[in-house]
Each structure stands twice: as structure tokens, then as C-alpha cells.
Design a protein around this motif. Structure first.
Motif, short mmCIF file in Angstrom:
data_model
loop_
_atom_site.label_atom_id
_atom_site.label_comp_id
_atom_site.label_asym_id
_atom_site.label_seq_id
_atom_site.Cartn_x
_atom_site.Cartn_y
_atom_site.Cartn_z
N PHE A 102 25.63 35.56 49.16
CA PHE A 102 26.96 35.08 48.81
C PHE A 102 27.87 36.23 48.39
O PHE A 102 29.00 36.35 48.86
CB PHE A 102 26.82 34.07 47.67
N CYS A 106 30.95 38.06 50.64
CA CYS A 106 32.25 37.68 50.06
C CYS A 106 33.36 38.54 50.65
O CYS A 106 33.19 39.75 50.80
CB CYS A 106 32.17 37.87 48.54
N TYR A 107 34.48 37.93 50.96
CA TYR A 107 35.58 38.69 51.58
C TYR A 107 36.04 39.84 50.70
O TYR A 107 36.35 40.93 51.19
CB TYR A 107 36.78 37.76 51.86
N TYR A 108 36.09 39.58 49.38
CA TYR A 108 36.56 40.66 48.51
C TYR A 108 35.55 41.80 48.45
O TYR A 108 35.90 42.98 48.60
CB TYR A 108 36.87 40.18 47.08
N HIS A 147 28.95 33.53 55.58
CA HIS A 147 29.45 33.36 54.22
C HIS A 147 29.67 31.89 53.84
O HIS A 147 29.36 31.48 52.73
CB HIS A 147 30.75 34.13 54.01
N TYR A 195 34.75 31.57 39.97
CA TYR A 195 34.56 32.51 41.09
C TYR A 195 34.13 31.76 42.35
O TYR A 195 34.68 31.98 43.44
CB TYR A 195 33.53 33.57 40.70
N CYS A 199 36.50 30.90 46.19
CA CYS A 199 36.06 31.47 47.47
C CYS A 199 37.00 31.05 48.61
O CYS A 199 37.48 29.92 48.67
CB CYS A 199 34.65 30.96 47.74
N HIS A 200 37.25 31.97 49.53
CA HIS A 200 38.10 31.67 50.68
C HIS A 200 37.52 30.55 51.55
O HIS A 200 38.26 29.74 52.10
CB HIS A 200 38.30 32.92 51.54
N HIS A 233 40.79 35.87 42.96
CA HIS A 233 39.40 36.04 43.41
C HIS A 233 38.84 37.42 43.06
O HIS A 233 37.71 37.53 42.60
CB HIS A 233 39.32 35.80 44.91
#
Ligand code: FES
Length: 266
Positions: A102, A106-108, A147, A195, A199-200, A233
Motif C-alpha cells: 500500500f 501510493c501515488y505520493y 495500488h 491517510y 488515498c487517490h 495526502h
């Protein structure tokens, strides 16, 4: 045909970048902080020590759920699923791959470690050192697309962490009570939920695939809520790393007897 910074049509600039500001500072800080956190988490998960404070019923999030015969019986809130684990095998083996998956996808975090560790690129308008760029279209980076499934698993794990907090409100010999550790665990789990929900993928699940919001007022409200969290985020990604570490370290101190948990009730 050369790709990336050597692609035809790109400006032929001998300098790596024309930026004069300290662009290297952010990736350097990210590199140091992420490395320190990973090192801490690695040592704590493989050491298998001081992760459960029995009288207070504090279980470290690094070891939850504890479902092996190696765990103290009081920590096995979900039963005993496995025999004894050999030393150095993480006790939270059933959840760890999903949690790692995860965070890693994660995009970030992708942005953070692509910049800080792979320098791909290290910052905007700074050429990367690699000769070619294939993005996330091929193995192994195409696996980043998993994801959305890791998000679902993370939701289940957040439920487990929430149950750990409920148990922390039920110390040994009492039906209700709490101390400083309970509050730390509660703060950690609230931020973990924030958090996870920011998430996107969550935002897409909640508000995506709709032709219009007017026919789906509940989903619109949920999407608005998730969108507000989503804007934070990055901050939540860092804050939860800190609260996970603080929660684990606090439980280690209480469990080892180095620090007495201040009790507010029972
Ligand atoms: Fe960061 Fe999903 S985008 S957790």
C-alpha cells in the motif's frame, strides 16, 4: 532511438539544470527521513521484542494482528492461526506485505522515492542521470497499478488497528480504562484512517465512474469529504509514519518497563 533527456527535439543544454535554487534539498530530506524510518521499522519488526504491554493491553501496530503461537496469549485477539515463528520472521507476516504494498505503490510515496532514491527525476527541470525512461508501462513498475487493491487491504488492516485501540480501552482486570498510551494509539489510528481515506484510489472509488453527481447526492458528499482529505495526502503520509513510530516506541518503553504508563482511569 534515444529517449528521455536525450530524445530528439529536447533542448541541447550542457548543464544538468538551469535552476539556481536549492532544488536538491527536498529529495535529500526525503532520502534521509525515509531511510531512517525504514531502518527503524526493520529493526523493530525483526527483533520481536517489547511489542506488547500486557496489563495495559497495548499492542504495537508493527506486530498487529499477532496470530502466532510466538505472541503472548493476551495479544492474540484474533486467535492463534500459526505455530511458533522462527526468530527474525515478522510476527505480523499476514498484514506486512499488504501494508508495504500500500505504501510503496501510493501515488505520493512514488513521487517521493522516485525523486529521492532513483533521481528520476530528482526535481522539476533537473535532468535525471538515466539514459532512458519507460515510465510505469513495464515490469516491475507496472505493478504500481495494484495500488487500488492494496487500498482495499489497507482498509481491512485499519479495522484491525481500530480493534487494537478498543482493546487498549479494556486493560487487564477492568472493563474500561485508559492511559497516555491509549490516547497515543487512538490518535495514531485516527490519522491512519485519514491517510487511508485520503488515498487517490479511494477518491476514485467514491466519486468515479459517474455521469453526474446530481443523481448521487450521498456519493457527492462522500467525494467532497474524501477530496478534502486527499488535498492533505502528502502531509498525512508523513504524519502517519511519525505516529506509527511514536506509538511503537511508546509501547516498547512501557512493555520493557523503562517507562510507566500514566493512567487516567484504571
Ligand atoms: Fe497514497 Fe493511495 S495514493 S495511499
Amino acid at each position: 532511438m534515444p529517449v528521455g533527456t536525450n530524445a530528439p527535439g529536447r533542448a541541447a543544454i550542457p548543464q544538468r539544470t538551469l535552476r539556481t535554487d536549492p532544488w536538491w534539498r527536498a529529495p535529500l530530506i526525503t532520502f534521509v527521513l525515509l531511510s531512517a524510518w525504514v531502518l527503524y521499522a526493520l529493526v523493530r519488526t525483526v527483533s520481536q521484542r517489547a511489542y506488547f504491554a500486557g496489563p495495559e493491553h497495548y499492542l504495537s501496530p508493527f506486530t498487529s494482528p499477532c496470530v502466532t503461537a510466538s505472541c503472548p496469549s493476551g495479544a492474540r485477539d484474533f486467535g492463534t492461526w500459526f505455530g511458533h515463528f522462527p526468530p527474525f520472521i515478522p510476527l505480523a507476516l499476514i498484514t506486512l506485505p499488504f501494508l508495504l504494498g500500500f505504501r510503496l505503490t501510493c501515488y505520493y510515496y512514488r513521487r517521493a522515492y522516485y525523486r529521492a532514491f532513483w533521481q528520476s527525476p530528482p526535481a522539476c527541470a533537473v535532468a535525471e542521470p538515466h539514459g532512458k525512461y519507460t515510465g510505469e508501462t513495464r515490469f516491475p513498475l507496472i505493478l504500481q497499478n495494484l495500488h487500488r487493491y492494496f487500498f482495499l487491504a489497507a482498509g481491512v488492516i485499519s479495522l484491525v488497528n481500530t480493534w487494537d485501540v478498543v482493546q487498549a480501552f479494556r486493560p487487564e482486570g477492568h472493563s474500561f480504562g485508559f492511559g497516555l498510551g491509549t490516547i497515543i494509539m487512538l490518535a495514531n489510528v485516527v490519522l491512519l484512517w485519514a491517510y487511508t481515506l485520503s488515498c487517490h484510489s479511494c477518491r476514485h472509488i467514491v466519486g468515479g465512474r459517474l455521469r453526474n453527481f446530481s443523481a448521487h447526492p450521498l456519493r457527492y458528499r462522500a467525494w467532497g469529504f474524501v477530496s478534502k482529505l486527499n488535498a492533505k495526502h502528502m502531509q498525512l503520509a508523513w504524519t502517519t509514519l511519525a505516529t506509527l513510530m511514536i506509538t511503537d516506541a511508546y509501547i516498547a518503553l512501557v512493555s520493557s518497563g523503562a517507562f510507566g504508563d500514566p493512567r487516567f482511569l484504571n
